[in-house]
Design a protein around this motif. Structure first.
Motif, short mmCIF file in Angstrom:
data_model
loop_
_atom_site.label_atom_id
_atom_site.label_comp_id
_atom_site.label_asym_id
_atom_site.label_seq_id
_atom_site.Cartn_x
_atom_site.Cartn_y
_atom_site.Cartn_z
N SER A 275 46.71 28.12 38.85
CA SER A 275 45.62 27.31 39.01
C SER A 275 46.10 25.76 39.29
O SER A 275 46.88 25.49 38.51
CB SER A 275 44.48 27.24 38.16
N ARG A 420 39.07 36.74 46.10
CA ARG A 420 38.08 35.86 46.59
C ARG A 420 36.84 36.43 47.36
O ARG A 420 36.51 36.26 48.63
CB ARG A 420 38.67 34.98 47.72
N PRO A 550 37.87 27.14 48.15
CA PRO A 550 38.72 27.77 47.39
C PRO A 550 40.18 27.61 48.34
O PRO A 550 39.83 27.80 49.89
CB PRO A 550 38.38 29.16 47.21
N ASN A 574 46.56 28.80 43.30
CA ASN A 574 45.36 28.67 44.14
C ASN A 574 44.69 27.36 43.30
O ASN A 574 45.16 26.80 42.26
CB ASN A 574 44.42 30.04 43.93
N ILE A 576 40.33 25.33 43.58
CA ILE A 576 38.94 24.96 44.28
C ILE A 576 38.87 23.50 44.13
O ILE A 576 38.72 22.94 43.39
CB ILE A 576 38.00 25.76 43.42
#
Length: 734
Positions: A275, A420, A550, A574, A576
């Motif tokens: 992340s 997702r 996202p 990834n 957000i």
């Protein structure tokens, strides 16, 4: 205690207690999670930890672990269970959780609190009683906990040290062919960890109670991962031998495992998706090197006249609490509500956006698809279905009927990081002319573990939903909602110790500070549009204004990011981002694609690295340069960063490799080729060197550099159509 630390650390410390008898180290080998069905001698009971707090007092107890922020962390489960215990109708135990990911930046106040800290976070502190979770190694295929960090934790106790040696349940086949479950302990933590002290065997003597335990510690001389794993296994056996002898000498007490997991390494690499918020704790020089991948333009410095001052540490009835992160989350929620009329993260919690899984239960693909349908989530796209099928094929084990299944642990990680899933809901909002209009909104679906400790938060779900649906929410209500949302699926100590009653927040929340922060953000975003609520393609068009956006980039298969022992492989990054869209312009007139909002005393490099990762993800998604703005709503600090797509393709693998094992590797991105031109234009105008890039292979020049080897273009290559060229381009590094 000194003898145990000296054994593992190779030190020669002398205990400081000269006035009272030494208590043996209570070495406990148990399942670290409590039992759900009454007392179980094989499991660490929360009541046992409660007894320690009662005996020593909350300020004199520390619970330590390598990490305390993992959702599947046993400390979190015990802490949340302890907070349900009442005394005279009031919460009996209070806690201070040092969990940096939540963003609290106020002064730590540990009065009347049990400290729940990490190994390294406990450096320089001590307590009468210290419980150390995770003094074990599951297997030696991957990195083991740092020797220095482990021994820092073990050396924090003044009177009583309690190491927790974990075990797990595994399925085995008996002589009759029946499947049975058996408790298996993890490996002992090895003497001297994985420290490389040279090529010769090291003589190590530990003195205890006037006697000595002599050990011959093998060196880490293996050239391969399997050879190093063998050495660590041998050192682990030395720990077992020495602890058994210490038990005979009454240095330690408890039940040592007679047998343990003898598995040295795993043949299956665990897939990991990092992340954007995980790239932290790097050295300042390394962070500086990674930040150079972007072009930075500071547009606003810290100005004392602009800093919003408020009370970060608030005194409540029994404890003083840092509330800084609650303010920061509230500012974001208020902005989302003002701009779009809903808050994605709150919608997830109050409107059925959570999928619950038991960690060790197994689930088929059909069952997961049926759950998505029954809960009326958005139907999976073709690409999502392919991704899901590939996950089951690559990782799923087969049950007795031959059906492939995944454990809940694997599903939670996969759903949140890669699949997702979204849910749709229709809401009513006020239009500019004051009329009510219907709007379709989308919010994320999260997968979580079913834990007994989460039942506490679910009791308050109706109250949280009522506050969210209120048409006249106050600033205090937004802080209440922020605290509640942070508590779901996490630690409950802030929720319990700050307050579970909505009305209590108005007594301490400084509304003028939040209002001014909101005003600054609204002025900053005045030229951006609200999120589209239309059906069809426009609802999925992420080029519009989207909060909690996202983003993910999966590394091509030819890019291998793994550690030395190949125990896990990083398959993507990834994140957000707070906002992505069109129309946002910096104070100096620079158009930007995304915005990351902070409400902190001062921006730091960790914040800069986070927004750079978001920019890189969006640049690769759009295959175009991306500019992002980092804005501190508390001080008006503003910084803009831009990154090119090719630099993003080098930056994300590079920083992921460094986080994975601390090594540096250069990843060279292929030059982009326009696949919209026709075949003749490709043949006539494309430089031969570019064509040669379509037929390249990866060559490792050194462990730190990856370069491209060129191969001559064949006659067949010159006959490729534009579609075939487009298929080849993504495999340039093959």
């Amino acid at each position: 205690m000194a003898a145990v630390v000296n054994l593992l650390w190779g030190t020669d410390m002398v205990g400081g207690n000269t006035t009272s008898p030494n208590r043996p180290v209570e070495y406990m080998c148990k399942h670290p999670f409590p039992s759900k069905h009454g007392p179980d001698p094989e499991r660490l009971q929360t009541s046992y930890l409660a007894g320690l707090i009662d005996e020593f007092g909350p300020e004199n107890v520390m619970f330590l672990a390598k990490s305390v922020q993992n959702e599947n962390c046993p400390i979190r489960v015990h802490v949340n269970e302890l907070m349900t215990i009442k005394e005279n109708g009031r919460q009996k135990y209070n806690f201070h959780v040092k969990e940096n990911i939540r963003g609290f930046e106020g002064k730590a106040d540990v009065k009347n609190k049990v400290r729940v800290w990490t190994f390294c976070g406990a450096k320089g502190c001590e307590a009468d009683c210290v419980v150390v979770f995770g003094l074990d190694v599951m297997d030696f295929s991957g990195p083991i906990p740092s020797l220095n960090q482990v021994c820092v934790a073990l050396s924090r106790a003044r009177k009583l040290l309690i190491p927790i040696h974990g075990k797990t349940s595994t399925s085995m086949t008996d002589l009759d062919g029946e499947n049975i479950k058996k408790d298996v302990a993890f490996n002992y933590f090895p003497v001297l960890g994985d420290v490389d002290f040279g090529t010769r065997e090291l003589s190590h003597t530990v003195r205890c109670n006037g006697r000595g335990i002599s050990l011959k510690v093998p060196p880490c001389t293996g050239n391969t991962a399997s050879e190093k794993a063998e050495v660590l296994a041998a050192r682990s056996k030395l720990t077992a031998h020495a602890l058994a002898r210490m038990k005979q000498l009454n240095i330690i007490s408890g039940d040592l495992p007679d047998e343990w997991n003898s598995r040295i390494s795993s043949n299956v690499a665990r897939s990991v998706v990092y992340s954007a918020t995980e790239f932290s704790y790097f050295s300042a020089s390394e962070v500086g090197n990674f930040l150079k991948f972007g072009e930075w333009a500071p547009e606003g410095r810290v100005d004392a006249g602009h800093r919003l001052e408020y009370t970060m540490n608030v005194q409540f009835e029994r404890t003083k609490e840092d509330v800084s992160a609650l303010y920061g989350e509230a500012v974001n929620l208020m902005l989302q509500w003002k701009r779009n009329g809903y808050c994605p993260n709150v919608e997830t919690v109050v409107n059925g956006g959570v999928l619950w899984f038991h960690e060790f239960a197994i689930y088929s693909q059909v069952y997961l698809e049926e759950m998505i349908t029954q809960k009326r989530y958005e139907a999976l796209t073709v690409s999502q279905m392919e991704l899901l099928s590939d996950e089951y094929k690559s990782k799923g084990g087969k049950d007795q009927f031959g059906e492939q299944k995944l454990t809940g642990k694997d599903i939670v990680s996969f759903v949140n990081s890669r699949l997702r899933i979204r849910k749709k809901r229709i809401i009513e909002t006020l239009a500019e002319d004051g009329t009510l209009v219907q709007k379709t909104i989308y919010f994320p679906v999260l997968a979580k573990f079913t834990r007994e400790d989460d039942k506490l938060m679910r009791l308050f779900l109706r109250d949280v939903e009522k506050a969210y649906d209120s048409s006249n929410k106050t600033m205090a209500d937004w802080v209440y909602l922020s605290n509640a949302i942070m508590g779901f699926g996490g630690y409950h100590e802030k929720w319990q110790q700050v307050g579970t009653e909505r009305d209590s927040y108005s007594g301490w929340v400084e509304s003028t500070v939040l209002q001014e922060a909101l005003n600054r953000l609204q002025e900053l975003m005045k030229n951006t549009g609200s999120q589209s609520g239309k059906e069809g393609s426009e609802a999925d068009d992420y080029s519009k204004s989207v909060f909690e956006r996202p983003m993910q980039f999966d590394f091509p298969t030819e890019i291998e990011i793994t550690n030395e022992t190949k125990s896990h492989m990083v398959v993507g990054v990834n994140g957000i981002c707070d906002w992505v869209g069109e129309g946002l312009v910096s104070p100096n007139g620079k158009a930007v694609d995304l915005l990351e909002i902070k409400f902190v005393n001062e921006l730091c490099d960790e914040h800069r690295l986070q927004v750079l990762v978001y920019c890189a993800l969006l640049a690769l998604e759009k295959n175009a340069p991306c500019s992002g703005m980092l804005f501190n709503a508390r001080t008006c600090e503003t910084e803009v960063v831009t990154i090119e797509a090719n630099r993003a393709a080098e930056f994300l693998p590079g920083i992921s490799q460094f986080k994975c094992d601390g090594t540096k590797k250069t990843f060279i991105a292929p030059e982009p080729v326009d696949d919209d031109i026709d075949d003749m234009t490709m043949l006539m105008e494309c430089d031969r060197a570019v064509m040669e890039r379509l037929h390249t292979k990866k060559r490792a020049l050194s462990p730190e550099v990856v370069v491209l080897d060129y191969e001559p273009v064949t006659n067949d290559a010159m006959k490729m159509s534009s579609q075939e060229v487009a298929m080849v381009i993504p495999t340039v590094l093959e």
